[in-house]
Structure formats: C-alpha cells, structure tokens
Design an enzyme around this catalytic site. Structure first.
Site, PDB file in Angstrom:
ATOM      1  N   LYS A   3       0.818  -1.222   0.000  1.00  0.00           N
ATOM      2  CA  LYS A   3       0.000   0.000   0.000  1.00  0.00           C
ATOM      3  C   LYS A   3       0.849   1.267   0.000  1.00  0.00           C
ATOM      4  O   LYS A   3       0.371   2.340  -0.353  1.00  0.00           O
ATOM      5  CB  LYS A   3      -0.966  -0.023   1.184  1.00  0.00           C
ATOM      6  CG  LYS A   3      -2.041  -1.088   0.989  1.00  0.00           C
ATOM      7  CD  LYS A   3      -3.008  -1.181   2.135  1.00  0.00           C
ATOM      8  CE  LYS A   3      -4.135  -2.157   1.821  1.00  0.00           C
ATOM      9  NZ  LYS A   3      -3.662  -3.572   1.790  1.00  0.00           N
TER      10      LYS A   3
HETATM   11  C1  LIG Z   1      -4.270  -4.567   0.993  1.00  0.00           C
HETATM   12  C2  LIG Z   1      -3.467  -5.797   0.809  1.00  0.00           C
HETATM   13  C3  LIG Z   1      -3.827  -6.781  -0.132  1.00  0.00           C
HETATM   14  C4  LIG Z   1      -5.070  -6.678  -0.978  1.00  0.00           C
HETATM   15  O1  LIG Z   1      -5.020  -5.657  -1.953  1.00  0.00           O
HETATM   16  P1  LIG Z   1      -6.361  -5.137  -2.626  1.00  0.00           P
HETATM   17  O2  LIG Z   1      -5.955  -3.998  -3.482  1.00  0.00           O
HETATM   18  O3  LIG Z   1      -7.243  -4.698  -1.481  1.00  0.00           O
HETATM   19  O4  LIG Z   1      -6.963  -6.254  -3.379  1.00  0.00           O
HETATM   20  C5  LIG Z   1      -3.008  -7.889  -0.260  1.00  0.00           C
HETATM   21  N1  LIG Z   1      -1.915  -8.060   0.512  1.00  0.00           N
HETATM   22  C6  LIG Z   1      -1.532  -7.135   1.432  1.00  0.00           C
HETATM   23  C7  LIG Z   1      -0.345  -7.396   2.279  1.00  0.00           C
HETATM   24  C8  LIG Z   1      -2.299  -5.981   1.609  1.00  0.00           C
HETATM   25  O5  LIG Z   1      -1.921  -5.087   2.541  1.00  0.00           O
END
Ligand SMILES: *Cc1c(COP(=O)(O)O)cnc(C)c1O
Length: 484
Positions: free
Chosen positions: A106
């Site tokens: 993120k």
């Molecule tokens: C948020 C997240 C995801 C999922 O991503 P999306 O865009 O919500 O599908 C997968 N792995 C990790 C470690 C995350 O923090």
C-alpha cells in the site's frame, strides 16, 4: 479528463475533483469516461519514476506537475530507486511491492496520494484543511500515516480495533510521529471501526462534520488517486522481463495477485487496457473466497461467515473495487447501479451471461486456505530459497493451481504485497515449531534462520516511544474526531 460515477453519468468530476472527493455522491466509484492512450513502447524505456509520472499523469491530467509530484512522493522513501524490483524464484517472477516506508504494498499508492490530494486542493483553490479518516485492520493505517505525516493542509486520523491487530502492526502505528496525525484504538472489531468511520461520513454536511471546517476525505482504495499509482508496477515488471530476455516485446505475461478489495488487480486490468501485453489476471483469495466463486459462477454472494486467516489483509467479503470492473466490462451505469442495489438489499447479485464470459476471458479465480499458504511458504523457501509472506504465498499457491489446471505456460509474475517480517508468527511457524509468542523475538529468529534482512522500518520498533495510546468506545468516535 472526465470522470463519472460507476452508478450514473450524472455525477461527473474532472480527475482532480475525483481525487478530492474519493467517492461519488451516489455512493459509486469514479471511473474515467474514456481511458487515455499510452505510448507503451516509450513508457517501457523509462525508469520507474518517469514511468510513474507518465502513467499517473495520463490517468489524472487535471493535476499539474506530475513529474515533480512523483519525485517528492518517492525519493528517499523506498529501499531502491526501482521502487518495485522483481526477483526470479523458481518458475515465477516475484514482483516485490513491499520496499516502501512501512513494508506493505500500500506504500506505493499511499506515498503518492498525499501529493495528489494537496496538488488537487491547490488546483481547486480549496482553503479549508482536509481530514483523512481511515479504519484499518492493520496495514492501511500505518501506510496512510507514514504517507500523510507532516503534509501541509491535511490531518489524518486512524482507527484500529483494540486488540485486533498484530503486535508489530500496533507498534508501527502507535509510534507514528508527525504533528498532523492521530491514532486511536476502538473497543470492537474491524467492522465496528469501519462502520464508525462510515457513520462519520454520513453525518457530514457538505463534506464537513458539524462544528468543524475540515473537509473529510478517505485514503481507502476506492479513491482513484490510490488506484492510478498502482498501474505503474505492472509496466515495470514487464520491462524487467524484457530486460532479462525472458520475453520479447508483445509477448503476453500473466499476473497473479493476492486480492482483497480488488484494487491491486484492477490496476493490472487498467494496465492491460492501456496497451500493456497482459495475458491472464489471476485473482488469488484465501479462505474468504467470495471472488473465486464470483469469477467461476457469475454470482457474488457476501452472505457467508468471515474467516480470520493468516493473510488478514485479504479477509474481506465486499471487494469495493470490483464495482469498477463491472462498469469497465459493461460500460452500463444503470446495470452497475442495479447490481450494487441488489448487493445492498439482498447481499448478492448475478451478472448477465455475456458479462461473465467477458470476465472469464481476462480473469481466472482461485483460492488457498491457511494450510496451503503455510505449505507454500515452506516449499518456496526450501526449493527456491525465497522467503514469502502469507499473502504472497497464497498467490504463489494459486498461480501453481492455475498452471496445473490450464497448462498455460506464459511467464508468470506473482505480486508480493508484504514483507515476511510483517507476519513473523505465521511465516516462522510455517518453517519450524515456535518456541516463543513474542513477535519481535520471532523476527530475530527468522533473520537467524533465513538470513533475509529485516526491513529498516521494522527494526527497533519495540524500543520506540508509544505516542498514541487512546482507547475509546465505538460510540465516541465523533467526539474524538471533533477534538483533533
Ligand atoms: C491490501 C493488501 C492486499 C489486498 O489488496 P487489494 O488492493 O485490497 O486487493 C493484499 N496483501 C496485502 C499485504 C495488503 O496489505
């Protein structure tokens, strides 16, 4: 560039306004009326930052000075100038998205979003400060806090469930520095915190809370300003495969994405629509396999228990960004509005047969439970010397299933969304029996066992000063926020 809601053409905005608003007034998500055209060849010749400026600039053309914003967002924040390197591990290429300031994927978007928001605010002549409200189950909160720390004109308040995040995740958040940040535990689970935040938005009039001049906004992945920066790393991974000689220009590459809210994989779909030669997009879920069922049957049914798994960032029953895919596939806002209405009232919807076929031409869905993820962590470590986190392991296992079931041997990129050190208990216990319940001791043991370095931001976390120790009942979130 014109954006409009997924649920109606009436609610329109330019790209700067779409970033500021986050959500369209009818509850829909902003989508571009038409995707921009990209010179893919030129894009693939650039370094990651220039690539990002070109792609984000094309998606959000009403925000000026994109190359400068990209530099400000990323310079010095990532462990490598490439931002998102790839590593060959056995049969698959792993796209490492976790080298940012909080070791979660993120970061790629949440380093950029503050730049986009403040530039959009300036462009629109907004004078009131912005207040970002976010509920987190662990990862989003820290990445958002780090991204918005000391950004002028913006305050951020993060709510997390008291006792509901890992010790490492809590330590990351409560030690956050910055004069514009607030972090607060809520007595309840993640849903309580999220519902509380949604209620705050519902109580806002004209975007501000009673007695406050702050314009509310969100750092959640429904914001197009979070989605746009994620398109870049699909191009970057493709470039890496070209440079490695694994493919030649035009060859199709498959991507397997550990999926929760469907933002990450949707960015891959947009990359494909922009002209990148993407083959199949493989949507990997954990035991919460609502998306697997949807892709296989055409019916999305949220009426099922939520399982707590070792890949908590994918523990989700309603994947918000799927709504954007429904729009892209149909270009029909009335149809999307009807499906979302059905989801809200009856908890499920079924897409028309032609839409299901269109989705199946581009997406394959699979899932893997905790036992499967643990097996994958051990196997990938023992056979290929690569240490993955629980989310990445889930995707790895699903990618193997895809190859076994389809025989499609196109190059496969597995997206790695977190450092294994963010989930030391689950990762270490997949490799050996645990001898401690102290997560920080497990990080040291994992280092000793594997030699894989602990990311700088996670080192020494337990010695850092706790700055945010508030715990409140869930009905006091409004008074907490108005106090900030
Ligand atoms: C948020 C997240 C995801 C999922 O991503 P999306 O865009 O919500 O599908 C997968 N792995 C990790 C470690 C995350 O923090």
């Amino acid at each position: 560039m014109r954006y409009h809601s997924t649920r109606s053409q009436i609610h329109q905005a330019d790209s700067a306004q779409a970033v500021l608003s986050g959500l369209a007034p009818d509850g829909g998500l902003f989508v571009p009326a038409q995707l921009p055209t990209m010179d893919v060849d030129a894009c693939l010749k650039e370094n990651t930052m220039d690539m990002a400026a070109r792609i984000i600039g094309a998606m959000l053309p009403d925000i000026p000075n994109m190359p400068m914003l990209v530099k400000q967002a990323y310079t010095g924040k990532f462990a490598t100038e490439e931002l998102t390197p790839t590593v060959q591990a056995g049969p698959f290429r792993v796209l490492e998205l976790f080298h940012g300031p909080t070791s979660a994927f993120k970061d790629v978007a949440l380093c950029m979003l503050p730049q986009l928001l403040t530039a959009a605010r300036k462009e629109k002549g907004m004078v009131d400060p912005i207040l970002i409200l976010t509920a987190t189950s662990g990862d989003t909160g820290k990445a958002a806090l780090a991204g918005f720390q000391d950004v002028e004109g913006v305050n951020i308040c993060v709510f997390y469930p008291h006792g509901g995040v890992s010790r490492v995740q809590r330590a990351q958040m409560v030690t956050q520095e910055g004069n514009n940040v607030a972090v607060c535990a809520v007595e309840g689970n993640f849903d309580d915190a999220q519902t509380g935040v949604k209620n705050l938005f519902a109580q806002a009039v004209g975007g501000t809370l009673p007695g406050s001049n702050k314009q509310l906004s969100t750092a959640n992945s429904i914001n197009i300003g979070r989605l746009a920066p994620q398109i870049t790393y699909y191009f970057k991974a493709y470039k890496d495969l070209l440079d490695a000689g694994t493919i030649t220009m035009g060859d199709k590459v498959n991507f397997c994405v550990p999926t929760g809210n469907f933002g990450d994989i949707l960015a891959g779909y947009i990359a494909k629509k922009l002209g990148l030669p993407v083959g199949m997009l493989i949507c990997a879920s954990n035991a919460n396999n609502v998306l697997t069922d949807f892709i296989r049957t055409g019916t999305y049914d949220r009426q099922r228990p939520l399982h707590k798994t070792i890949s908590p960032s994918m523990d989700i029953l309603v994947s918000s960004n799927l709504e954007r895919l429904l729009y892209f596939m149909s270009q029909d806002t009335d149809l999307v509005a009807g499906l979302m209405n059905s989801l809200n009232t009856s908890g499920s919807y079924t897409v028309p047969e032609d839409m299901k076929s269109a989705i199946n031409a581009e997406f394959w869905g699979g899932y893997c439970d905790d036992a499967g993820a643990r097996k994958a962590i051990a196997k990938v470590w023992e056979q290929y010397g690569y240490l993955c986190d629980t989310h990445t392991a889930t995707a790895w296992a699903v990618a193997e299933d895809y190859v076994a079931q389809t025989g499609d041997n196109a190059p496969m990129v597995v997206l790695s969304t977190a450092s294994p050190y963010k989930f030391p208990a689950a990762v270490l216990s997949s490799l050996e029996d645990l001898t401690t319940d102290d997560e920080f001791a497990m990080m040291d043991r994992l280092l000793e066992k594997t030699g894989v370095a602990i990311p700088k931001n996670l080192c020494g976390l337990q010695e850092k000063k706790e700055l945010h120790t508030d715990v409140i009942p869930k009905d006091q979130m409004l008074s907490y926020v108005t106090k900030i």
